[in-house]
Design a protein around this motif. Sequence first.
Motif, PDB file in Angstrom:
ATOM      1  N   ASP A  72       0.941  -1.214   0.113  1.00  0.00           N
ATOM      2  CA  ASP A  72      -0.111  -0.077   0.021  1.00  0.00           C
ATOM      3  C   ASP A  72       0.951   1.122   0.000  1.00  0.00           C
ATOM      4  O   ASP A  72       1.954   1.091   0.052  1.00  0.00           O
ATOM      5  N   HIS A  80      -8.659   2.192  -6.444  1.00  0.00           N
ATOM      6  CA  HIS A  80      -8.297   2.079  -7.734  1.00  0.00           C
ATOM      7  C   HIS A  80      -6.743   1.599  -7.756  1.00  0.00           C
ATOM      8  O   HIS A  80      -5.883   2.182  -7.029  1.00  0.00           O
ATOM      9  N   SER A  81      -6.313   0.424  -8.216  1.00  0.00           N
ATOM     10  CA  SER A  81      -5.100   0.015  -8.454  1.00  0.00           C
ATOM     11  C   SER A  81      -4.233   0.986  -8.819  1.00  0.00           C
ATOM     12  O   SER A  81      -4.433   1.862 -10.115  1.00  0.00           O
TER      13      SER A  81
END
Lengths: 271, 356
Positions: free
Chosen positions: B251, B263-264
């Motif tokens: 993260d 959102h990635s």
Amino acid sequence: MLQGNATDTQITHLQRLWLYILCGLILIYLVFPIFIVVPLSFSDSRFMRFPPKDWSLRWYINFLTSPEWRAAIWVSLRAAVYTTLLATPLGVAAAWGLARSRLPAARALVLAVISPLIVPVIITAIGLFYLYARLNLVHTMTGIVLAHTCLAIPFVFVTVSSALSHFDIGYERAARSLGASQLRAFMTVTLPQISPAVMSGALFAFFTSLDEVVISSIISGGENTTLTKKMFSGLRDELDPTIAAVSSFLIGISLVILLLAVLMSKGRNDD
Amino acid sequence: MNGSTGLSISGLSKHYGSFRALDAIDLAIGAGEFMTLLGPSGSGKTTLLMTIAGFTRPTKGHIRIAGRDLAAVPPHKRNFGMVFQHYSLFPHLNVAENVAYPLRMRRMSRTDTEQRVAHALDLVQLRHLSDQRVGNLSGGQKQRIALARAIVFEPDVLLMDEPLSALDKNLREQMQFEIRSLHDRLGITTVYVTHDQREALTMSDRIAVINHGRIAQLGTPTDLYNRPADSFVAEFLGESTLLPIERSGVDYTLSGQPLRHDHSAPDARYLMVRPEKLEFWEPGLEPTHNRFNGTIEQKVFQGDSLQIRIRLASGQQIVMRRPARRTVLDRIGEGGAEIALALHSDDTVLVPDGAA
């Protein structure tokens, strides 16, 4: 009028009086020969004497009835027309091409095109004579027209180049995007907008040929003797006032053509 | 009129010496699509348009229309309408003659020409100016006439090179809607070049953001605004604050604070914050929002809205925009006052670095 109302920061006409006088003197100096030549041509005397005592048209009659003089007028006018027809498109094409060109050599090419203005005409004339002698062009209309075209192209080139330098290339680009080929874009969009410059270039070309003495006296001759050559040899051999009549005639042609050009451009502007 | 033909660009490059004005551009423009090429000056967007028009010869690559390669087709045979920044109306022709010019080049009959010119002038609502000289027209009228001239021959594609940049702001906004509605009525494939991001957002079906001769991102206005591909697009399109972030495991954190995001974002380097997406913190927002604490540094009244500059606890500055409403004004303290901000996880956009 000389004391017209001027504010503190303006220059009155009176203060500029010396400028008006200077300009007047220069103008008189420039047109003075005309005030001698034109009266001389109406003289009744056999000799060039100024001021003439009696007046007549005999030298004009002599000039216009003499087959030799008439042939010379005809040669000169034809040469001038052909020169204009040849030098104008060539000069315009050169100006257009070099105005658009991004070649590093473009500046050198400009010099080449205007070099006839720089090289003394007598040098060009002698060079041409030897060249023409080999090509059998001495004393031919072709020879005269080619030589005069050479001298006239720079005038067309310079006037048209200056018009094109203010002309936005975007117009031609727009025309091409709308379906005009490069040539049609030029003919339908560029040419109408630069036509005053092309017209004055063409006039310059015409007078360059009509007035030209040095090359004409070396390479014209025989049945292709120009008016200027005939006048020049007339001055040497005969020295009668016919030459003054011819000169006045040439001045007349020039004035008429210039007036027509002015009237035509006026008409266009009013449109 | 129906000029619905798509345009396909593949591997298009234009090199000037070692400078790459266009660097392997691939772009498929759909039939009837309004495609905007957006980029800063010198990005290559105009070069791309001029290459499509045929005025610039590509070094490599192809442009195809309906499967046909345009490489050998000169500009005047491409049948593309074009509108230029400086109108380029022909000053020696009047309005109707200007509009008739492309038809004259196509040797169309007189009656057809008159009919089409009248129709095109109707479309731009300037038929009453038919006999005017173009020098007498205002900028907006000139651009409408130029538009009429570019569509009168039913081109396959309409190309527009910053057509509104010479107009003042109000007229520009009005013309944006006019051009867009004309496009919708005619359904003509349009390629529109601009450096004005708001204009691009207002008018386009899709926008190709161009930078350094490449397409930085291609997408709908909403995509580009909400999901910029990188920091360049984020900064170029709309207002934004970019805050450097750190990676921690799988993260990302902002000054140690974990970021909640929907959102990635592989290789993200920045958190992009749009000023209008920031809200005042309310209890109960925890599950969906990120919270940022800071102090108010500056309030700027901008008429319709209030721009608030806030110094975050981490030392970074962030900009918030709120409507200048009583309820908002009442909630915002003076400079130096503490403030808690909320940013929805869907609006928490993490972007990679894009070469500026």
